[in-house]
Design an enzyme around this catalytic site. Structure first.
Site, PDB file in Angstrom:
ATOM      1  CB  CYS A 180       6.376-109.289 -48.699  1.00  0.00           C
ATOM      2  SG  CYS A 180       6.285-107.640 -47.899  1.00  0.00           S
TER       3      CYS A 180
HETATM    4  C1  LIG Z   1      15.122 -98.889 -44.866  1.00  0.00           C
HETATM    5  C2  LIG Z   1      16.514 -98.653 -45.743  1.00  0.00           C
HETATM    6  C3  LIG Z   1      16.213 -98.171 -47.104  1.00  0.00           C
HETATM    7  C4  LIG Z   1      17.570 -97.627 -45.229  1.00  0.00           C
HETATM    8  O1  LIG Z   1      18.867 -97.542 -46.011  1.00  0.00           O
HETATM    9  P1  LIG Z   1      20.128 -98.123 -44.995  1.00  0.00           P
HETATM   10  O2  LIG Z   1      20.045 -99.219 -44.322  1.00  0.00           O
HETATM   11  O3  LIG Z   1      21.105 -98.001 -46.258  1.00  0.00           O
HETATM   12  O4  LIG Z   1      20.459 -96.916 -44.108  1.00  0.00           O
HETATM   13  P2  LIG Z   1      20.696 -96.869 -42.553  1.00  0.00           P
HETATM   14  O5  LIG Z   1      21.249 -98.026 -42.053  1.00  0.00           O
HETATM   15  O6  LIG Z   1      21.532 -95.574 -42.429  1.00  0.00           O
HETATM   16  O7  LIG Z   1      19.339 -96.597 -42.101  1.00  0.00           O
HETATM   17  C5  LIG Z   1      18.588 -95.455 -42.232  1.00  0.00           C
HETATM   18  C6  LIG Z   1      17.768 -95.154 -40.823  1.00  0.00           C
HETATM   19  O8  LIG Z   1      16.618 -96.198 -40.882  1.00  0.00           O
HETATM   20  C7  LIG Z   1      16.576 -96.908 -39.575  1.00  0.00           C
HETATM   21  N1  LIG Z   1      16.067 -98.224 -39.797  1.00  0.00           N
HETATM   22  C8  LIG Z   1      16.544 -99.149 -40.957  1.00  0.00           C
HETATM   23  N2  LIG Z   1      15.575-100.117 -40.947  1.00  0.00           N
HETATM   24  C9  LIG Z   1      14.642-100.080 -39.910  1.00  0.00           C
HETATM   25  C10 LIG Z   1      13.639-100.806 -39.238  1.00  0.00           C
HETATM   26  N3  LIG Z   1      13.294-102.081 -39.665  1.00  0.00           N
HETATM   27  N4  LIG Z   1      13.019-100.406 -38.066  1.00  0.00           N
HETATM   28  C11 LIG Z   1      13.556 -99.174 -37.713  1.00  0.00           C
HETATM   29  N5  LIG Z   1      14.326 -98.310 -38.335  1.00  0.00           N
HETATM   30  C12 LIG Z   1      15.109 -98.703 -39.435  1.00  0.00           C
HETATM   31  C13 LIG Z   1      18.065 -97.058 -39.175  1.00  0.00           C
HETATM   32  O9  LIG Z   1      18.271 -97.357 -37.739  1.00  0.00           O
HETATM   33  C14 LIG Z   1      18.661 -95.501 -39.654  1.00  0.00           C
HETATM   34  O10 LIG Z   1      18.257 -94.720 -38.722  1.00  0.00           O
HETATM   35  P3  LIG Z   1      19.153 -93.302 -38.398  1.00  0.00           P
HETATM   36  O11 LIG Z   1      19.158 -92.712 -39.493  1.00  0.00           O
HETATM   37  O12 LIG Z   1      18.174 -92.612 -37.203  1.00  0.00           O
HETATM   38  O13 LIG Z   1      20.505 -93.892 -37.955  1.00  0.00           O
HETATM   39  C15 LIG Z   1      17.180-100.101 -45.673  1.00  0.00           C
HETATM   40  O14 LIG Z   1      17.461-100.472 -44.444  1.00  0.00           O
HETATM   41  C16 LIG Z   1      16.175-101.199 -46.254  1.00  0.00           C
HETATM   42  O15 LIG Z   1      15.901-101.199 -47.605  1.00  0.00           O
HETATM   43  N6  LIG Z   1      15.550-102.096 -45.434  1.00  0.00           N
HETATM   44  C17 LIG Z   1      14.718-103.206 -45.736  1.00  0.00           C
HETATM   45  C18 LIG Z   1      13.329-102.741 -45.076  1.00  0.00           C
HETATM   46  C19 LIG Z   1      12.493-103.909 -44.843  1.00  0.00           C
HETATM   47  O16 LIG Z   1      12.701-104.390 -43.693  1.00  0.00           O
HETATM   48  N7  LIG Z   1      11.834-104.457 -45.966  1.00  0.00           N
HETATM   49  C20 LIG Z   1      10.905-105.284 -45.856  1.00  0.00           C
HETATM   50  C21 LIG Z   1       9.572-104.901 -45.454  1.00  0.00           C
HETATM   51  S1  LIG Z   1       8.547-106.324 -45.069  1.00  0.00           S
HETATM   52  C22 LIG Z   1       8.705-107.234 -46.618  1.00  0.00           C
HETATM   53  O17 LIG Z   1       8.711-106.739 -47.774  1.00  0.00           O
HETATM   54  C23 LIG Z   1       8.139-108.804 -46.560  1.00  0.00           C
HETATM   55  C24 LIG Z   1       7.084-109.192 -45.308  1.00  0.00           C
HETATM   56  O18 LIG Z   1       6.038-109.186 -45.558  1.00  0.00           O
HETATM   57  O19 LIG Z   1       7.476-109.957 -44.601  1.00  0.00           O
END
Ligand SMILES: CC(C)(COP(=O)(O)OP(=O)(O)OC[C@H]1O[C@@H](n2cnc3c(N)ncnc32)[C@H](O)[C@@H]1OP(=O)(O)O)[C@@H](O)C(=O)NCCC(=O)NCCSC(=O)CC(=O)O
Length: 396
Positions: A180
């Protein structure tokens, strides 16, 4: 009195040193690097986020995995994404069962597709940037290309140069698998090229296609579910140059660039090519790691410029990696909600296009230029875990 041989040597050396210094000065630009134009592109296949779980479990023949589907639905609902674009279509996937089944080798077939699809999407974004710039493509002197979706030799840079009709003397640099942070890294390199090479005009082009990592859901592989919920395809391009000529105009001056690796976070965003394509694992702590470290990194990077702590005086182009990442940055820096409006807009309309996303955010910021004047910060988040910053001066 005639000079001694020692004095003659010293005089010659002095002349040489002065001559070299003059040559070096003549090689460099006088002004700072500037963003002269921006172009973006997406593939045609658009999937609404509210329909994504149905679409994904149908095309992967996985309807029986009801709990995983419910989880993907929960994540999609919380993602703050409305729609995403993909190169791959249902028809393409039907012709490649190996893309769904992770026990079958699929890397070659994926790379065969991205060998042309990556440069073609990059070319669409680059053509838009070149058209806005208004000068012939042959005036581009340097090309910097970033992607995680291809691994070829010659690379996407050469294919792109040929598609655009760039001059054969164009100096190309290929940046692979920067996750990213691909556009942030490419722009940092372009800034240095433009400032150190008088009259350089650098085309930065990044293109990312999730086809390289598309696969069916499987119990125990939540990284697949999170990638499927957030990531998407797109390309962004910019023309960078210093010392503007003729009708050229500057959108942003590139004031200063920095990169910091957050200690002990190498596990936060891990990726690897294997026979089954690209395996990507964004760890669940990623939003927390960013929240805990972003302010210290910004203080280190912006402090020497006297900008530390004045966060609401700046405009912000934060990588829209996920809703929780934007929420964390907003909360820690106590930003007014409008400060991340461009990042949230890009997340909503396109999803997380990996490194390409910040180019879309800067494009959005220049559209909203009445709200974004003065100095601002582009903030990238990439593997390492590294935080990339570039201080920009909006000139629109
Ligand atoms: C995914 C989300 C939209 C979910 O929203 P919330 O956190 O508010 O909701 P929440 O905590 O209830 O999570 C919803 C469900 O998703 C799961 N969950 C969340 N993140 C997870 C992950 N990384 N791996 C596996 N599961 C995951 C939780 O356990 C939960 O499961 P359950 O519902 O079963 O309890 C958020 O966490 C988010 O924006 N996370 C960032 C994701 C990320 O890492 N992005 C970067 C990508 S890489 C990048 O951009 C840079 C790079 O290349 O390095």
């Amino acid at each position: 009195m005639p000079m001694s041989s020692q004095e003659t040597k010293m005089a010659l050396l002095g002349n040489l040193t002065t001559g070299i210094r003059q040559v070096r000065q003549a090689q460099r630009a006088d002004g700072p690097a500037c963003v002269l134009a921006i172009g973006t592109a997406n593939p045609a296949n658009c999937v609404q986020q509210e329909e994504y779980a149905d679409y994904y479990f149908r095309v992967t023949n996985s309807e029986h995995l009801t709990e995983l589907k419910a989880k993907l639905n929960r994540i999609c609902t919380k993602s703050a994404i409305k729609k995403r674009y993909f190169h791959h279509t249902e028809e393409l996937l039907q012709g490649h069962p190996e893309f769904l089944d992770r026990t079958l080798p699929s890397l070659k077939a994926r790379l065969d597709i991205t060998a042309t699809a990556v440069p073609e999407l990059a070319a669409a974004a680059a053509a838009a940037a070149i058209a806005e710039w208004g000068r012939p493509a042959a005036d581009i002197t340097h090309l910097v290309v970033g992607t995680y979706a291809s691994a070829h030799m010659p690379g996407a840079d050469h294919r792109l140069a040929s598609l655009l009709g760039l001059d054969p003397s164009v100096r190309t640099t290929m940046l692979y698998v920067n996750g990213c942070a691909s556009a942030c890294a490419a722009l940092r390199v372009a800034k240095d090229i433009a400032e150190n090479n008088r009259r350089a005009r650098v085309l930065v082009a990044c293109a990312e296609l999730t086809l390289i990592m598309f696969r069916a859901p499987q119990e125990g592989h939540l990284d697949t579910i999170i990638s499927q919920a957030l990531l998407s395809d797109g390309a962004g391009a910019m023309i960078i140059g210093a010392d503007l000529e003729g009708s050229e105009g500057s959108l942003f001056e590139m004031v200063a660039a920095s990169q910091t690796v957050v200690p002990a976070t190498a596990h936060a965003a891990v990726g690897q090519f294997g026979e089954e394509g690209f395996l990507f694992h964004p760890c669940i702590e990623m939003p927390a790691i960013v929240r805990q470290n972003v302010e210290r990194c910004l203080v280190d990077a912006l402090g020497p410029l006297g900008l530390s702590g004045r966060w609401n005086d700046l405009f912000w182009a934060v990588h829209p990696g996920g809703r929780a990442i934007l929420d964390g940055v907003e909360e820690v820096l106590q930003l007014e909600p409008k400060k991340l409006a461009a990042s949230r807009h890009v997340l909503s309309e396109y999803g997380n296009m990996s490194g390409v996303s910040v180019i879309f955010v800067l494009d959005e910021i220049r559209r909203r230029h009445d709200e974004h004047r003065g100095l601002g910060v582009m903030l990238g988040i990439g593997p390492g875990l590294c935080l990339e910053t570039m201080v920009l001066h909006a000139c629109m």
